[in-house]
Write an enzyme that holds these catalytic residues in place. Sequence first.
Site, PDB file in Angstrom:
ATOM      1  CE  LYS A  52      40.060  92.209  33.413  1.00 35.59           C
ATOM      2  NZ  LYS A  52      40.517  93.202  32.451  1.00 35.59           N
ATOM      3  CD  GLN A  96      39.893  96.743  31.691  1.00 32.69           C
ATOM      4  OE1 GLN A  96      40.237  95.898  32.489  1.00 32.69           O
ATOM      5  NE2 GLN A  96      39.368  96.420  30.516  1.00 32.69           N
ATOM      6  CG  ASP A 119      45.839  91.961  29.790  1.00 32.21           C
ATOM      7  OD1 ASP A 119      45.035  91.033  30.005  1.00 32.21           O
ATOM      8  OD2 ASP A 119      45.575  93.158  29.961  1.00 32.21           O
TER       9      ASP A 119
END
Length: 284
Positions: A52, A96, A119
């Site tokens: 990322k 995460q 997300d």
Amino acid sequence: MSAIIIDGKRVSQKIKDELKEKISKIDDKRPPCLAVILVGEDPASKVYVKNKKLGCEYCGITSLHYYLDENTSMEELLQLIDKLNNDDSVDGILVQSPLPKHLDEKYVINNISPRKDVDAFHPINVGKLMIGEPIFMPCTPQGVIRLLEEYNISIEGKNCVVIGRSNIVGKPMSILLLSKNGTVTICHSRTKDLKSVTKQADILVAAIGKPNFVTADMVKPDTVVIDVGISRTENGLKGDVDFENVKEVASYITPVPGGVGPMTIAMLLENTYKGYLEFYNQQV
Ligand code: NAD
């Protein structure tokens, strides 16, 4: 005839190049910014976070990385999220997954501002997706849609079968296919006679997490087969689909690696850019 291999690496590169171009033209404002929080030492998570970061650097997105100790308390994590929620120079916040067991993932997600939830896991974003008013698109399912679009595979009126009903992949995947006017069936671990359902699919999406689960006899000729699964095996990364045999039956198929995986990061970067544009639109 063997299926056309859908090249997710190429498509994701194209998307990143387009983003890079747009971001390079920003000259009067700060660049977009993504904050990524990693708690603990999970090796797979470290790889995801590194990728990322590389994606951000490539596109010109500022990436802030917070590597927190395995024993970080809920209070400390929420304090950091609160700080980032209130920081006008941050457009996206990503925590995460998976978090260490003592941290309640749902509670953590609920504390991310929906406007920075790149997300698209926050209940508000999930609800908005359900009613067709999404702020952010869920990254992996949206990556699948973009692959289909890139290969001019129409969804409208097609029988779309999704295997898997997780909140991250299966459910939002089904909603996105429905929003594109597919006729959607969701299968899961309790589905009876799975093969009889998958055999009806024009577009089959596998999001199970079991290597080689989808075999050629489960797929009717000319089906488009999308493999979301990623399993780490002693022979490397494997998808949910028995690629070698299914590609002889399908019309299109995604490989693992190099299919859906790279698209997830590209969609995350796009969401960050979208959050950035929304932020400046609100300032006007
Ligand atoms: P999950 O474990 O939360 O869900 C798996 C789903 O598979 C469940 O809904 C379950 O009902 C279904 N399932 C399990 N056994 C089954 C069976 N025998 N028959 C039918 N259905 C069955 O997993 P997830 O988070 O949805 O991830 C699925 C896979 O996708 C994993 O391999 C994961 O690593 C991968 N993944 C890939 C990306 C990407 O970027 N490509 C992103 C997220 C997840």
